[in-house]
Design an enzyme around this catalytic site. Structure first.
Site, PDB file in Angstrom:
ATOM      1  N   ASN A 154       0.799  -1.234   0.000  1.00 57.49           N
ATOM      2  CA  ASN A 154       0.000   0.000   0.000  1.00 57.49           C
ATOM      3  C   ASN A 154       0.833   1.287   0.000  1.00 57.49           C
ATOM      4  O   ASN A 154       0.393   2.305  -0.506  1.00 57.49           O
ATOM      5  CB  ASN A 154      -1.005  -0.008   1.151  1.00 57.49           C
ATOM      6  CG  ASN A 154      -0.353  -0.243   2.484  1.00 57.49           C
ATOM      7  OD1 ASN A 154       0.822  -0.630   2.568  1.00 57.49           O
ATOM      8  ND2 ASN A 154      -1.099  -0.014   3.536  1.00 57.49           N
ATOM      9  N   GLU A 251       4.948  -4.881  11.710  1.00 59.60           N
ATOM     10  CA  GLU A 251       3.884  -3.881  11.484  1.00 59.60           C
ATOM     11  C   GLU A 251       2.774  -4.588  10.730  1.00 59.60           C
ATOM     12  O   GLU A 251       2.891  -4.814   9.524  1.00 59.60           O
ATOM     13  CB  GLU A 251       4.434  -2.709  10.655  1.00 59.60           C
ATOM     14  CG  GLU A 251       5.395  -1.817  11.401  1.00 59.60           C
ATOM     15  CD  GLU A 251       4.743  -1.078  12.550  1.00 59.60           C
ATOM     16  OE1 GLU A 251       3.495  -1.070  12.652  1.00 59.60           O
ATOM     17  OE2 GLU A 251       5.484  -0.518  13.359  1.00 59.60           O
ATOM     18  N   CYS A 285      -3.392   0.199   6.893  1.00 60.81           N
ATOM     19  CA  CYS A 285      -3.430  -0.757   8.003  1.00 60.81           C
ATOM     20  C   CYS A 285      -4.120  -0.211   9.254  1.00 60.81           C
ATOM     21  O   CYS A 285      -4.784  -0.929   9.977  1.00 60.81           O
ATOM     22  CB  CYS A 285      -2.014  -1.187   8.345  1.00 60.81           C
ATOM     23  SG  CYS A 285      -0.951   0.235   8.609  1.00 60.81           S
ATOM     24  N   GLU A 459       7.761   1.767  14.614  1.00 65.44           N
ATOM     25  CA  GLU A 459       8.495   2.491  13.588  1.00 65.44           C
ATOM     26  C   GLU A 459       8.408   3.975  13.892  1.00 65.44           C
ATOM     27  O   GLU A 459       7.608   4.413  14.709  1.00 65.44           O
ATOM     28  CB  GLU A 459       7.895   2.188  12.201  1.00 65.44           C
ATOM     29  CG  GLU A 459       8.048   0.718  11.849  1.00 65.44           C
ATOM     30  CD  GLU A 459       7.954   0.404  10.367  1.00 65.44           C
ATOM     31  OE1 GLU A 459       6.882   0.590   9.785  1.00 65.44           O
ATOM     32  OE2 GLU A 459       8.988  -0.044   9.806  1.00 65.44           O
TER      33      GLU A 459
HETATM   34  P1  NAD Z   1       1.186  -9.877   3.048  1.00 63.75           P
HETATM   35  O1  NAD Z   1       1.284 -10.305   4.450  1.00 63.75           O
HETATM   36  O2  NAD Z   1       0.499 -10.730   2.087  1.00 63.75           O
HETATM   37  O3  NAD Z   1       2.655  -9.649   2.451  1.00 63.75           O
HETATM   38  C1  NAD Z   1       3.572  -8.754   3.064  1.00 63.75           C
HETATM   39  C2  NAD Z   1       4.963  -9.054   2.549  1.00 63.75           C
HETATM   40  O4  NAD Z   1       5.413 -10.282   3.098  1.00 63.75           O
HETATM   41  C3  NAD Z   1       5.072  -9.206   1.030  1.00 63.75           C
HETATM   42  O5  NAD Z   1       6.265  -8.591   0.598  1.00 63.75           O
HETATM   43  C4  NAD Z   1       5.133 -10.706   0.850  1.00 63.75           C
HETATM   44  O6  NAD Z   1       5.813 -11.100  -0.322  1.00 63.75           O
HETATM   45  C5  NAD Z   1       5.927 -11.123   2.077  1.00 63.75           C
HETATM   46  N1  NAD Z   1       5.757 -12.497   2.509  1.00 63.75           N
HETATM   47  C6  NAD Z   1       4.672 -13.297   2.360  1.00 63.75           C
HETATM   48  N2  NAD Z   1       4.899 -14.509   2.918  1.00 63.75           N
HETATM   49  C7  NAD Z   1       6.146 -14.480   3.438  1.00 63.75           C
HETATM   50  C8  NAD Z   1       6.952 -15.411   4.158  1.00 63.75           C
HETATM   51  N3  NAD Z   1       6.501 -16.629   4.442  1.00 63.75           N
HETATM   52  N4  NAD Z   1       8.182 -15.035   4.555  1.00 63.75           N
HETATM   53  C9  NAD Z   1       8.638 -13.791   4.288  1.00 63.75           C
HETATM   54  N5  NAD Z   1       7.930 -12.866   3.604  1.00 63.75           N
HETATM   55  C10 NAD Z   1       6.693 -13.198   3.188  1.00 63.75           C
HETATM   56  O7  NAD Z   1       0.557  -8.424   3.118  1.00 63.75           O
HETATM   57  P2  NAD Z   1       0.070  -7.485   1.914  1.00 63.75           P
HETATM   58  O8  NAD Z   1      -1.157  -8.116   1.329  1.00 63.75           O
HETATM   59  O9  NAD Z   1       1.221  -7.166   1.019  1.00 63.75           O
HETATM   60  O10 NAD Z   1      -0.311  -6.155   2.677  1.00 63.75           O
HETATM   61  C11 NAD Z   1      -1.527  -5.978   3.333  1.00 63.75           C
HETATM   62  C12 NAD Z   1      -1.385  -6.219   4.817  1.00 63.75           C
HETATM   63  O11 NAD Z   1      -0.333  -5.435   5.343  1.00 63.75           O
HETATM   64  C13 NAD Z   1      -2.616  -5.832   5.577  1.00 63.75           C
HETATM   65  O12 NAD Z   1      -2.906  -6.795   6.569  1.00 63.75           O
HETATM   66  C14 NAD Z   1      -2.223  -4.537   6.247  1.00 63.75           C
HETATM   67  O13 NAD Z   1      -2.937  -4.229   7.390  1.00 63.75           O
HETATM   68  C15 NAD Z   1      -0.780  -4.737   6.498  1.00 63.75           C
HETATM   69  N6  NAD Z   1      -0.079  -3.455   6.624  1.00 63.75           N
HETATM   70  C16 NAD Z   1       0.391  -3.074   7.851  1.00 63.75           C
HETATM   71  C17 NAD Z   1       1.012  -1.849   8.010  1.00 63.75           C
HETATM   72  C18 NAD Z   1       1.533  -1.398   9.337  1.00 63.75           C
HETATM   73  O14 NAD Z   1       2.381  -0.538   9.375  1.00 63.75           O
HETATM   74  N7  NAD Z   1       1.079  -1.921  10.452  1.00 63.75           N
HETATM   75  C19 NAD Z   1       1.166  -1.018   6.906  1.00 63.75           C
HETATM   76  C20 NAD Z   1       0.683  -1.441   5.673  1.00 63.75           C
HETATM   77  C21 NAD Z   1       0.066  -2.662   5.549  1.00 63.75           C
END
Ligand code: NAD
Length: 485
Positions: A154, A251, A285, A459
């Site tokens: 995002n 996060e 998020c 962060e």
């Molecule tokens: P996701 O969990 O599907 O993927 C996040 C990242 O992790 C990607 O780069 C993905 O390739 C990687 N990944 C996936 N499986 C992995 C593994 N087994 N080992 C290592 N890396 C792995 O999330 P998304 O769909 O990209 O993003 C949306 C989510 O992120 C939502 O739940 C949102 O709330 C959260 N988010 C949190 C924050 C925050 O700061 N708290 C900010 C933005 C988004």
């Protein structure tokens, strides 16, 4: 013809763009049209090795530079990002589909803020001197070493900078893996850092899916993993990092409560609910997606919300008049449409939106459900799209208990004119990043992060320094050593 947003190559390693087309092809899709504008390739095991080895090789010399020198490079990178804000914002819009109206003020600018802030702090990372009579202890704030950053889709520029800036300020090196959905912006961050004078190898970018992230997390040379992603991914990554006792920052997602009391300024509360649900088409998020409205103002609130939601201007996100963009991908659109159908089936009252918009790209109309109850799926699970659930409440005690009845704890907000109540309620809500009479502000000066399943660590702010460094303490004896024998 090559699209202007296409990157020079897939990866950025040891100060240069690197390509290896043997890796799985990852299409770069512009979410506003569905058009494929470029292709990158996932890192092969050789690319992962190259990135980790160059980061490890560069880290010690980087840590030996003074904080002032490191900080100067970060601050120079911040200046370059600001000078190129327009170009970087256009790229961010191609990467994510978010409207240019937003990306111009929230992405490269937020990344530059982080580089400037941590660049400024770099020279002030000192230890303590603790007098113990004649003896004394001194402490040294040391870098952790080799850090891995893994991003969500995002905020690709912001996430890369929020992780790189504090990591690098402390003297660490980083390998960053962007989300496979948004592969473009982190490469620009790497390019700019090097243009600003960053030594080769200190910040590297490799592309790939979860598998590549998993390989980075499992590598024994890695000292710390900072992930922005969903709770299920966070649990996997945290567990993998624990195998080698690696440090982590997590996060993760949320289902945050936004509590609106009947004495609130209605226009501000509606504005807060709009910002906390529809900015970036709801792909934030910390969004306050459970909007608890006290019964006395419920219908008035819903009427103003429906009216103001008509102000959403959908269209080509590169047009600055547009203020509402598509979902980042077809997959995310399908997930969100699935939740909307669940909301309808569960009997929530649809106030507006509720469907895909009939135009190219992955647009979903801003959607508001009223009469949502705590047990409905749309009130329990993170949707990560423009879907607001409005729930009624009567008393303060009741709303605190219901707001806290979730596994998540990223954010919480309260709207009321009664300041005593505002602080009392925020004090009782289980969340890390909170707001009073506002929603979703994220200045670099404020700690950001969640409690419960929403995360570990913080962060931004001085707190982030603690998560990218460790303290060595040294006892110095000035006299003789006493021993039993
Ligand atoms: P996701 O969990 O599907 O993927 C996040 C990242 O992790 C990607 O780069 C993905 O390739 C990687 N990944 C996936 N499986 C992995 C593994 N087994 N080992 C290592 N890396 C792995 O999330 P998304 O769909 O990209 O993003 C949306 C989510 O992120 C939502 O739940 C949102 O709330 C959260 N988010 C949190 C924050 C925050 O700061 N708290 C900010 C933005 C988004």
């Amino acid at each position: 013809m090559t699209h202007p947003a296409a990157p020079k190559a897939s990866h950025f390693i040891n100060g240069a763009y690197v390509e290896n087309t043997a890796g799985t092809a990852i299409p770069v899709i512009y979410a506003a049209t569905g058009e494929e504008i470029a292709t990158v390739h996932a890192a092969t095991p050789e690319i992962v090795e190259e990135a980790l080895a160059s980061a490890q090789a560069a880290q010690k010399a980087w840590a030996k530079m003074t904080g002032t020198e490191r900080g100067r490079i970060l601050r120079r990178a911040a200046d370059i990002m600001r000078e190129r804000n327009h170009e970087l914002s256009v790229l961010e819009t191609y990467d994510t589909g978010k409207p240019l109206q937003e990306t111009l003020v929230a992405d490269a600018t937020s990344g530059a803020d982080a580089l400037e802030y941590f660049g400024g702090l770099a020279a002030s990372l000192t230890g303590e001197h603790i007098l113990l009579g004649e003896d004394w202890v001194y402490t040294v704030r040391e870098p952790l070493g080799l850090c891995v950053g893994i991003g969500a889709w995002n905020y690709p520029t912001q996430i890369a900078c929020w992780k790189a800036a504090p990591a690098l300020a402390c003297g660490n090196a980083m390998v960053f893996k962007p989300s496979e959905t948004t592969t473009l912006c982190a490469l620009k961050v790497a390019e700019i850092l090097h243009e600003a004078g960053l030594p080769a190898g200190v910040f590297n970018v490799v592309q790939g899916m979860g598998e590549v992230g998993g390989a980075l997390v499992a590598d024994p040379r890695v000292d710390k993993v900072s992930l922005t992603g969903s709770v299920p991914t966070g649990k996997k990554v945290y567990a993998a990092a624990a195998a080698d006792m690696k440090h982590v920052t997590m996060e993760l997602g949320g289902k945050s409560p936004l509590v609106i009391f009947d004495d609130a300024d209605i226009e501000n509360a509606v504005g807060g609910a709009i910002n906390g649900n529809f900015y970036s088409s709801g792909q934030v998020c910390s969004n306050g997606t459970r909007v608890f409205v006290q019964k006395g103002i419920k219908e008035k609130f819903l009427a103003r919300l429906a009216e103001r939601t008509k102000g959403a201007v959908l269209g080509d996100p590169q047009d600055e008049a547009v203020n509402f963009g598509p979902m980042v991908s077809e997959r995310q659109m399908e997930i969100v449409l699935g939740y909307i159908e669940k909301g309808k089936a569960e009997g929530a009252r649809l106030i507006c939106g509720g469907e895909r918009v009939d135009r190219p790209g992955y647009f979903i109309a801003p959607t508001v459900f009223a009469d949502v109850t705590d047990d409905m799926v749309i009130a329990r699970e993170e949707i990560f799209g423009p879907v607001m659930s409005v729930l009624d409440f009567e008393t303060e005690e009741e709303v605190i208990e219901r707001a806290n009845a979730t596994e998540f704890g990223l954010s919480a907000g309260v709207f009321t004119r009664d300041f005593t109540r505002a602080h009392r309620v925020i004090g009782a809500l289980e969340a890390g990043s909170c707001f009073i009479n506002s929603y979703n502000d994220a200045p670099v000066e404020a700690p950001f992060g969640g409690v419960k399943a929403s995360g570990v660590g913080r962060e931004n702010s001085k707190e982030a320094i603690k998560h990218f460094s460790q303290v060595k303490s040294v006892y110095v004896r000035m006299g003789d050593v006493e021993a039993a024998f």
